[in-house]
Design an enzyme around this catalytic site. Structure first.
Site, short mmCIF file in Angstrom:
data_model
loop_
_atom_site.label_atom_id
_atom_site.label_comp_id
_atom_site.label_asym_id
_atom_site.label_seq_id
_atom_site.Cartn_x
_atom_site.Cartn_y
_atom_site.Cartn_z
N THR A 156 0.85 -1.19 0.00
CA THR A 156 0.00 0.00 0.00
C THR A 156 0.89 1.24 0.00
O THR A 156 1.69 1.44 0.91
CB THR A 156 -0.93 -0.01 1.23
OG1 THR A 156 -1.80 -1.14 1.10
CG2 THR A 156 -1.77 1.25 1.30
N HIS A 200 -7.99 4.78 -0.86
CA HIS A 200 -8.02 4.30 0.53
C HIS A 200 -9.43 4.46 1.12
O HIS A 200 -9.59 4.67 2.32
CB HIS A 200 -6.99 5.04 1.38
CG HIS A 200 -6.37 4.17 2.44
ND1 HIS A 200 -5.27 3.39 2.21
CD2 HIS A 200 -6.72 3.93 3.73
CE1 HIS A 200 -4.96 2.73 3.32
NE2 HIS A 200 -5.84 3.04 4.25
C1 LIG Z 1 -11.41 0.35 8.90
C2 LIG Z 1 -10.55 0.37 7.67
C3 LIG Z 1 -9.23 -0.05 7.80
C4 LIG Z 1 -8.40 -0.06 6.67
N1 LIG Z 1 -7.12 -0.51 6.81
C5 LIG Z 1 -6.35 -0.63 5.70
C6 LIG Z 1 -5.08 -1.24 5.81
O1 LIG Z 1 -4.66 -1.66 6.87
N2 LIG Z 1 -4.35 -1.35 4.67
C7 LIG Z 1 -4.80 -0.89 3.45
O2 LIG Z 1 -4.10 -1.02 2.45
N3 LIG Z 1 -6.01 -0.31 3.34
C8 LIG Z 1 -6.80 -0.18 4.43
N4 LIG Z 1 -8.05 0.36 4.31
C9 LIG Z 1 -8.53 0.77 2.99
C10 LIG Z 1 -9.22 -0.40 2.31
O3 LIG Z 1 -8.29 -1.42 2.03
C11 LIG Z 1 -9.89 -0.02 1.00
O4 LIG Z 1 -8.96 0.60 0.14
C12 LIG Z 1 -11.10 0.87 1.18
O5 LIG Z 1 -11.79 0.58 2.37
C13 LIG Z 1 -12.01 0.68 -0.02
O6 LIG Z 1 -13.07 1.56 -0.01
P1 LIG Z 1 -14.54 1.18 0.52
O7 LIG Z 1 -14.41 1.07 2.01
O8 LIG Z 1 -15.34 2.34 0.10
O9 LIG Z 1 -14.96 -0.12 -0.13
C14 LIG Z 1 -8.89 0.38 5.41
C15 LIG Z 1 -10.23 0.79 5.32
C16 LIG Z 1 -11.05 0.80 6.43
C17 LIG Z 1 -12.48 1.23 6.28
#
Ligand SMILES: Cc1cc2nc3c(=O)[nH]c(=O)nc-3n(C[C@H](O)[C@H](O)[C@H](O)COP(=O)(O)O)c2cc1C
Length: 318
Positions: free
Chosen positions: A80, A200
């Site tokens: 990421t 993200h």
């Molecule tokens: C609670 C939460 C924790 C997340 N933690 C990470 C993470 O640890 N690593 C990462 O690459 N993306 C993280 N993300 C981003 C998600 O991987 C993803 O890109 C994003 O949630 C997609 O959008 P959406 O929630 O609208 O489907 C996180 C998202 C949320 C909501």
């Protein structure tokens, strides 16, 4: 996603198992609540591992996780790239997430009113950042693990670092958080197989573009050389079809799976996968497409698509 077990104790492995049953990819976050080995066991055919930039001691933790992922035959490594700094998340502060967990009277009442959640807590224990906890002091509590991780991660990945991970990892590798065709081209030139178009989920900074707007230009730039993935805002099978029609090979969803476990507990992830698949089938049927490939060939209108400068210059030359 990091921390799904905060929403429902044990959620990381529930998500992994549901993905395995449906044979759709499951990505464990480096900030997740399961170890690499547990996730691989739960989702042997579809397990992907995501890493942030653990720069400390020349990326010792990052490369050790690469080694462990290799040992359990993880399918894809995801770096990421879009969290170079920690941003202020006022809603998290407001919800009390930034503080030590001290249940107040309301929280205790809410927990008592939800016996299934309490049972899940008893079965799985208090959520821990298990993916990295092995590197912290044995017996360290959640707050200590968070402090440990924060002191060792952060900053922007350089392309040289991406290349080092590319060389260390023997399978397909994706970079997540790409929003510009030039970054996609650079990554592909380094041997990256998957371009994960993501903002993200809007969590880092609200000022970013919607991913669907940059997808067509990125797909045009590298779509023949890499697998194009998209997330951020995917909420339905119809959204998956839209992503495919605008150039994605795959679409991913984050928050909707948290809502699914919050609402339905153990059954949530499987229920939501089925819902996505049913909606995708129905949406394809509705536009007369027999397959994903046919959806890709659909004629579409997307006025929000961004034409990047380099592309515009080439177009003018023609
Ligand atoms: C609670 C939460 C924790 C997340 N933690 C990470 C993470 O640890 N690593 C990462 O690459 N993306 C993280 N993300 C981003 C998600 O991987 C993803 O890109 C994003 O949630 C997609 O959008 P959406 O929630 O609208 O489907 C996180 C998202 C949320 C909501």
């Amino acid at each position: 996603m990091g921390g799904p077990s905060l929403v429902w104790p044990g959620a990381d492995l529930l998500l992994a198992k549901a993905a395995q049953r449906a044979r759709v990819p499951y990505t464990l976050s480096v900030a997740g609540g399961a170890t690499v080995e547990q996730a691989a066991k739960a989702a042997p055919d579809v397990f992907w591992l995501q890493l942030y930039r653990f720069w400390h001691d020349d990326h010792k933790i990052g490369f050790d996780l690469v080694r462990r992922a290799q040992a359990v035959e993880a399918k894809v490594l995801v770096l990421t790239l879009d969290v170079p700094v920690r941003t202020t998340r006022s809603r998290e502060t407001y919800a009390g997430l930034a503080h030590e967990f001290r249940p107040n009277a309301r929280m205790i009442y809410e927990m008592m009113a939800r016996p299934k959640w309490l049972l899940a807590l008893l079965r799985n224990g208090y959520p821990r950042f298990a993916t990295i906890s092995d590197y912290a002091r044995p017996g360290a509590g959640t707050n200590e693990i968070i402090a440990f991780a924060r002191a060792r991660m952060g900053g922007a990945f350089s392309w040289e670092e991406v290349k080092r991970y590319r060389d260390a990892w023997k399978g397909p590798m994706a970079v997540k958080g790409i929003l510009h065709p030039q970054d996609a081209e650079k990554a592909v030139a380094l041997g990256i197989d998957g371009i994960w178009v993501s903002n993200h989920g809007g969590r880092q900074i609200e000022a970013l573009v919607p991913t669907i707007d940059v997808l067509p230009a990125i797909a045009a730039a590298v779509g023949k050389k890499a697998t194009i993935m998209l997330d951020s805002g995917v909420r339905s099978g119809q959204d998956v079809m839209r992503a495919v029609a605008l150039g994605a090979d795959m679409a991913f969803a984050g928050k909707s799976f948290l809502w699914a476990v919050a609402a339905l507990g153990d059954e949530g992830p499987g229920y939501l996968i089925d819902l996505y698949i049913d909606e995708l089938r129905a949406s394809l049927g509705q536009i007369g497409a027999q397959s994903i490939a046919e959806a890709r060939a659909a004629t579409i209108r997307h006025p929000g698509a961004i034409a990047f400068a380099a592309k515009t210059r080439t177009a003018r030359k023609r």
